[in-house]
Write a protein that holds these residues in place. Structure first.
Motif, PDB file in Angstrom:
ATOM      1  N   UNK A   1      28.451 -54.788 -32.643  1.00  0.00           N
ATOM      2  CA  UNK A   1      29.284 -53.724 -33.220  1.00  0.00           C
ATOM      3  C   UNK A   1      28.860 -53.424 -34.652  1.00  0.00           C
ATOM      4  N   UNK A   2      28.474 -54.450 -35.389  1.00  0.00           N
ATOM      5  CA  UNK A   2      28.064 -54.242 -36.777  1.00  0.00           C
ATOM      6  C   UNK A   2      26.818 -53.369 -36.878  1.00  0.00           C
ATOM      7  N   UNK A   3      25.973 -53.376 -35.836  1.00  0.00           N
ATOM      8  CA  UNK A   3      24.794 -52.513 -35.849  1.00  0.00           C
ATOM      9  C   UNK A   3      25.196 -51.039 -35.750  1.00  0.00           C
ATOM     10  N   UNK A   4      26.230 -50.772 -34.990  1.00  0.00           N
ATOM     11  CA  UNK A   4      26.741 -49.400 -34.908  1.00  0.00           C
ATOM     12  C   UNK A   4      27.181 -48.924 -36.290  1.00  0.00           C
ATOM     13  N   UNK A   5      27.875 -49.785 -37.007  1.00  0.00           N
ATOM     14  CA  UNK A   5      28.348 -49.410 -38.342  1.00  0.00           C
ATOM     15  C   UNK A   5      27.188 -49.190 -39.305  1.00  0.00           C
ATOM     16  N   UNK A   6      26.115 -49.964 -39.184  1.00  0.00           N
ATOM     17  CA  UNK A   6      24.949 -49.749 -40.048  1.00  0.00           C
ATOM     18  C   UNK A   6      24.347 -48.359 -39.834  1.00  0.00           C
ATOM     19  N   UNK A   7      24.414 -47.888 -38.615  1.00  0.00           N
ATOM     20  CA  UNK A   7      23.860 -46.567 -38.326  1.00  0.00           C
ATOM     21  C   UNK A   7      24.757 -45.436 -38.797  1.00  0.00           C
ATOM     22  N   UNK A   8      26.074 -45.594 -38.613  1.00  0.00           N
ATOM     23  CA  UNK A   8      26.966 -44.449 -38.769  1.00  0.00           C
ATOM     24  C   UNK A   8      28.086 -44.612 -39.800  1.00  0.00           C
ATOM     25  N   UNK A   9      28.381 -45.859 -40.205  1.00  0.00           N
ATOM     26  CA  UNK A   9      29.534 -46.082 -41.104  1.00  0.00           C
ATOM     27  C   UNK A   9      29.156 -47.072 -42.204  1.00  0.00           C
ATOM     28  N   UNK A  10      28.041 -46.831 -42.868  1.00  0.00           N
ATOM     29  CA  UNK A  10      27.487 -47.836 -43.781  1.00  0.00           C
ATOM     30  C   UNK A  10      27.808 -47.578 -45.249  1.00  0.00           C
ATOM     31  N   UNK A  11      28.716 -46.654 -45.510  1.00  0.00           N
ATOM     32  CA  UNK A  11      29.206 -46.450 -46.878  1.00  0.00           C
ATOM     33  C   UNK A  11      28.105 -46.159 -47.872  1.00  0.00           C
ATOM     34  N   UNK A  12      28.245 -46.756 -49.053  1.00  0.00           N
ATOM     35  CA  UNK A  12      27.314 -46.479 -50.149  1.00  0.00           C
ATOM     36  C   UNK A  12      25.909 -47.013 -49.896  1.00  0.00           C
ATOM     37  N   UNK A  13      25.768 -47.892 -48.908  1.00  0.00           N
ATOM     38  CA  UNK A  13      24.430 -48.397 -48.568  1.00  0.00           C
ATOM     39  C   UNK A  13      23.619 -47.410 -47.731  1.00  0.00           C
ATOM     40  N   UNK A  14      24.266 -46.370 -47.252  1.00  0.00           N
ATOM     41  CA  UNK A  14      23.556 -45.318 -46.540  1.00  0.00           C
ATOM     42  C   UNK A  14      23.465 -45.567 -45.049  1.00  0.00           C
ATOM     43  N   UNK A  15      23.720 -44.537 -44.269  1.00  0.00           N
ATOM     44  CA  UNK A  15      23.631 -44.650 -42.816  1.00  0.00           C
ATOM     45  C   UNK A  15      22.173 -44.637 -42.362  1.00  0.00           C
ATOM     46  N   UNK A  16      21.814 -45.608 -41.541  1.00  0.00           N
ATOM     47  CA  UNK A  16      20.422 -45.686 -41.063  1.00  0.00           C
ATOM     48  C   UNK A  16      20.075 -44.475 -40.207  1.00  0.00           C
ATOM     49  N   UNK A  17      21.055 -43.955 -39.483  1.00  0.00           N
ATOM     50  CA  UNK A  17      20.774 -42.789 -38.630  1.00  0.00           C
ATOM     51  C   UNK A  17      20.360 -41.585 -39.476  1.00  0.00           C
ATOM     52  N   UNK A  18      20.906 -41.469 -40.681  1.00  0.00           N
ATOM     53  CA  UNK A  18      20.558 -40.338 -41.555  1.00  0.00           C
ATOM     54  C   UNK A  18      19.082 -40.365 -41.929  1.00  0.00           C
TER      55      UNK A  18
END
Length: 568
Positions: free
Chosen positions: A234-251
């Motif tokens: 689940x945390x990988x999903x957040x890294x892609x789409x809900x990663x706050x100031x660290x930036x979304x990987x999907x972007x």
């Protein structure tokens, strides 16, 4: 141009099929010094054209010789079955002589015309891990093998080459090899579908740097397919789409898409079904790499409402996503080295590796939701590894093939019912906790899955490889720490690929089974103990039960990354 295949039940008009058994028995009786010599002795009588073309090809001859020896050993008293099984072997030889051309299929909404077989880059490189960073550390023998694999793949009609940043020096070596083939005009860049994958990182900045490294190593201006690698938590999903100031990987990947450097975006996963579903229904991806096989769904096996990834395959169909199957020959049952019982159940209709492939490619014909499988990967350690998968794909054009798939499926299902009972077969996964739900991360669902495979098909070696990983995690698990503190100590990325721990024989797991059917609880407890007794390191020298021994191994030699690292 490859000539069309006609009725392949008739292998060669000059061959008397009734004498194949006698040829094979004579070859084995000669007690020749090598598997290759046995193959040559047999083929000089059964199909001499193969000897003319491939006598010096040690790898292919070794595979034929090993297959013959096992058949004669096990079916010597049944000439009819031996003949029919040998027909398959000679048929493969005839097709190789004639030349192979892997069929293509539309890869979901990507619109790409992709080969049914993918050339995977996980087992061709010099080493796994980060130790090799330049071609000076790669042996000429290994790099020549990489080039030979690519040449063979392309000659076989395979147009999809797949690798990952996490596959050691695979990208490095493939980049050099592809540059060589492009420069000499052997193949054009636009005629290949090249895919790489990158694991998630905590920040978009870190992820961008690693993604750029992949492009540099591959020496490519663009990749046709990019996958977020190992979307397992689940945390990988957040890294892609809900990663706050660290930036979304999907972007980051969207920027590469807009720049034309990435053409299609997908994800790969070893996750449990509910996590995989989360990524699919996001509608952000055009395709997925996942585990789904006749014998199970690897790390998703026994988990979720259907005990595996069938629901996710159907969800992909609803969204017109491409479906790429990971590791059909290794995590799909170790089909390159099948158990004696499994090979006996599949023959004389199909070899296990052929059945495993064709069952996937005909999925939409036997699945209630008509969900298709598009391509399956062959992690090629040597050029000849791709022969059997491509032959299996080419044989799909014959109606007789469908009948054989059905017959083998029925025999395998009957074997499961005989081994564990029909009711258990249909309900064993109901309510089972997976390693994210059970105390101390015990992989109850995966262990019970292995129980079924051992009981029905003798897949002890396959189960041992799975259980060994669980024992490794168990040895590092600290009960005084929280679940996720333990995972972080072991390594969150690695855990996502091989999650869970083995059982402790002193622990009663009944309390973990409250959601299971009451009538299954006793069998589940017995299954956990059974798998431990067959697969734990403490019992590795225990003799195998009849049918559990390896029939034969299609790997003629140890792949380079499985050897000692020459640079260490």
């Amino acid at each position: 141009t490859h000539k069309p295949i006609h009725l392949l039940l008739i292998i060669a008009m000059s061959t008397d099929l009734r004498s194949l058994a006698s040829f094979a028995k004579a070859a084995v009786a000669e007690n020749l010094p090598s598997d290759a010599a046995t193959a040559i002795f047999f083929l000089k009588q059964a199909y001499p054209k193969f000897v003319v073309k491939y006598e010096a090809d040690e790898d292919r001859m070794v595979k034929v010789g090993r297959a013959i020896r096992d058949l004669v050993k096990c079916d010597a008293s049944d000439d009819a079955k031996l003949d029919a099984s040998l027909m398959l072997l000679v048929q493969n030889c005839e097709m190789l002589v004639d030349g192979l051309d892997c069929p293509k299929v539309r890869f979901g909404k990507t619109g790409i015309n992709i080969s049914r077989v993918t050339c995977g880059g996980m087992r061709l490189q010099q080493a796994w891990g980060p130790s090799i960073t330049s071609m000076d550390q790669v042996t000429p023998e290994c790099q020549a093998n990489v080039v030979a694999i690519l040449r063979q793949a392309i000659n076989h009609g395979i147009n999809h080459i797949e690798t990952a940043r996490g596959y050691g020096c695979s990208e490095l070596q493939l980049g050099v090899a592809l540059e060589e083939l492009f420069a000499e005009g052997f193949v054009k860049r636009e005629d290949l579908i090249i895919q790489t994958k990158v694991n998630p990182f905590d920040t978009a900045e870190e992820f961008r740097k690693v993604l750029e490294t992949s492009f540099e190593l591959l020496k490519l201006e663009y990749v046709d397919l990019f996958s977020f690698h190992g979307m397992n938590l689940d945390s990988h999903y957040d890294l892609l789409f809900n990663n706050g100031e660290n930036g979304n990987l999907y972007d980051v990947v969207e920027e590469y898409v807009k720049a034309g450097r990435i053409r299609h975006v997908g994800f790969s996963t070893h996750g449990v079904p509910r996590v995989i579903k989360k990524f699919i229904v996001s509608d952000k991806f055009e395709y997925v790499n996942l585990h789904y096989h006749f014998f199970g769904s690897y790390t998703a096996s026994g988990s979720g409402p259907h005990g595996g990834n069938i629901e996710n395959v159907r969800l992909c169909h609803e969204r017109d996503m491409g479906v790429f199957i990971i590791s059909p020959y290794d995590k799909g049952g170790r089909l390159y080295a099948p158990s004696r019982k499994l090979r006996d159940l599949c023959l004389p209709d199909l070899e296990p590796i052929t059945f495993g492939s064709q069952w996937l490619w005909t999925h939409e014909e036997h699945d209630a939701a008509r969900a298709p499988i598009h391509t399956i990967v062959c992690g090629s350690g040597r050029p000849s590894d791709m022969d059997e998968p491509v032959i299996a794909a080419m044989l799909l054009e014959h109606e007789e093939t469908r009948k054989k798939i059905t017959k083998v499926s029925e025999r395998l299902n009957e074997a499961m019912v005989e081994a564990v009972g029909k009711k258990w077969m249909n309900t064993w996964y109901e309510g089972l906790p997976d390693c994210y739900e059970a105390k101390d991360a015990t992989n109850i669902s995966g262990i019970v899955w292995c129980y079924n495979l051992i009981k029905a098909y003798g897949l002890v070696d396959f189960a041992r490889e799975r259980y060994s990983c669980l024992e490794g995690n168990k040895s590092k698990w600290d009960p005084s720490l929280s679940y996720w503190d333990n995972v972080d100590k072991i390594g969150r990325i690695g855990w996502g690929y091989v999650p869970g721990t083995s059982i402790d024989m002193k622990v009663d797991y009944t309390g973990e089974l409250s959601k299971c059917p009451t009538e299954n609880v006793l069998t589940i407890s017995e299954a956990l103990a059974f798998v431990h007794s067959k697969c734990a390191e403490a019992f590795k020298n225990k003799p195998r039960d009849p049918g559990c021994e390896t029939a034969y191994d299609m790997r003629p030699w140890t792949a380079f990354p499985e050897r000692p690292n020459p640079s260490s």
